[in-house]
Design an enzyme around this catalytic site. Structure first.
Site, PDB file in Angstrom:
ATOM      1  N   CYS A  76       4.290 -12.161  59.833  1.00  0.00           N
ATOM      2  CA  CYS A  76       3.092 -12.216  58.989  1.00  0.00           C
ATOM      3  C   CYS A  76       2.447 -10.840  59.028  1.00  0.00           C
ATOM      4  CB  CYS A  76       2.124 -13.286  59.500  1.00  0.00           C
ATOM      5  SG  CYS A  76       0.522 -13.298  58.660  1.00  0.00           S
ATOM      6  N   CYS A 226      -1.041 -11.476  51.393  1.00  0.00           N
ATOM      7  CA  CYS A 226       0.175 -11.686  52.184  1.00  0.00           C
ATOM      8  C   CYS A 226       0.792 -10.320  52.430  1.00  0.00           C
ATOM      9  CB  CYS A 226       1.155 -12.597  51.445  1.00  0.00           C
ATOM     10  SG  CYS A 226       2.733 -12.841  52.304  1.00  0.00           S
TER      11      CYS A 226
END
Length: 288
Positions: A76, A226
């Site tokens: 992530c 993201c």
């Protein structure tokens, strides 16, 4: 009743509940359910998921991230920047350049510090993975998966597949605000061609150095940002001849901007902010 201390942080609006596992304990068998519970906006704290900052045998710290549906992801980008900030400010590391272990491998972080606080974090995300086996996707072939058609609602969408430690399907559109984010996003996320599901990005190229970006995240749905998706979007843009490799690209996400470069040497660099929202103690109960 069990409890743990937490810090809620965000990278461009992509928020997670961060738990310092150097000090806290959550049973392994409870992690998925705890992530789902704590992320619930109505009955928990509310977040895109939960990230654990853990001891590591191969780096100063290890990151484990869980989506808000309880599934565990391998990496992530926004989470890595927040972990870098937390690790430095809580003296889990001493230097401004250090490594972080993830399920996708080891990455290098570099933090910018002003008056003892991290204001910016740069992550070397490593090289993109471009073959079907690496992404992963069903089918055979060692060449990059570039602009392959996907038929949805009588319309053909061409997407490029990239893995930045987690899988991404990048689609170029004329206007991200009109993109079928909440309709095509979940359909492509769960399509059988992606055995581990996929994150779906919609990209609007503004010029050779800027793009608009929207994302449907695997396991979380629509999010403000993201980091790995922004990296994948830049890689896909270069593979499609829309941008130049080696240049720093500004990616305009719903939550703010990231600076991304796919270097000539092969690695992708991501630079952006990380912010603390709040701290507290979360109580939970796991039903037998």
């Amino acid at each position: 009743m069990s409890q743990f201390s937490f810090t809620k942080m965000h990278g461009l609006g992509n928020s997670y509940i961060y738990v310092n596992m150097f000090e806290e304990q959550i049973p392994e068998e409870d992690l998925a359910l705890v992530a789902e519970k704590v992320s619930n906006i109505n009955t928990g704290i509310g977040a895109d998921g939960m990230i654990l900052i853990c001891p590591s045998d191969v780096a100063p710290v290890k990151m484990r991230m869980f989506n808000n549906d309880g599934s565990e992801g391998k990496s992530c980008g926004n989470g890595l920047r927040c972990v870098a900030k937390y690790a430095y400010e809580h003296k889990l590391v001493e230097d401004t350049v250090f490594t972080i272990e993830t399920l996708a491998g080891i990455v290098t972080a570099e933090v910018t510090v002003e008056e003892g606080k991290v204001t910016l974090a740069k992550i070397d995300m490593g090289a993109p993975r471009l073959t079907r086996a690496e992404i992963p996707m069903l089918g055979e072939g060692e060449t990059p998966f570039i602009r392959e058609n996907f038929l949805y609602n009588n319309h053909r969408y061409a997407f490029t597949a990239v893995s930045m430690g987690n899988p991404h399907a990048v689609i170029f559109v004329d206007d991200v605000e009109q993109a079928p984010l909440t309709t095509l996003g979940p359909v492509l996320e769960t399509h059988e061609m992606f055995p581990e599901r996929v994150n779906v990005e919609f990209i609007e190229i503004l010029n050779e150095e800027e793009m608009n970006f929207r994302v449907w995240e695997r396991g979380s749905g629509v999010t403000q940002a993201c980091g790995t998706g922004a990296c994948a979007a830049v890689v896909a843009s270069i593979l499609n001849g829309k941008m130049e490799r080696g240049k720093e690209i500004t990616v305009h996400l719903a939550g703010g901007d990231l600076m991304i470069a796919w270097t000539e040497e092969g690695n992708v660099l991501m630079k952006g902010p990380a912010e603390v929202i709040c701290r507290g103690v979360y109580e939970y109960k796991i039903e037998a």
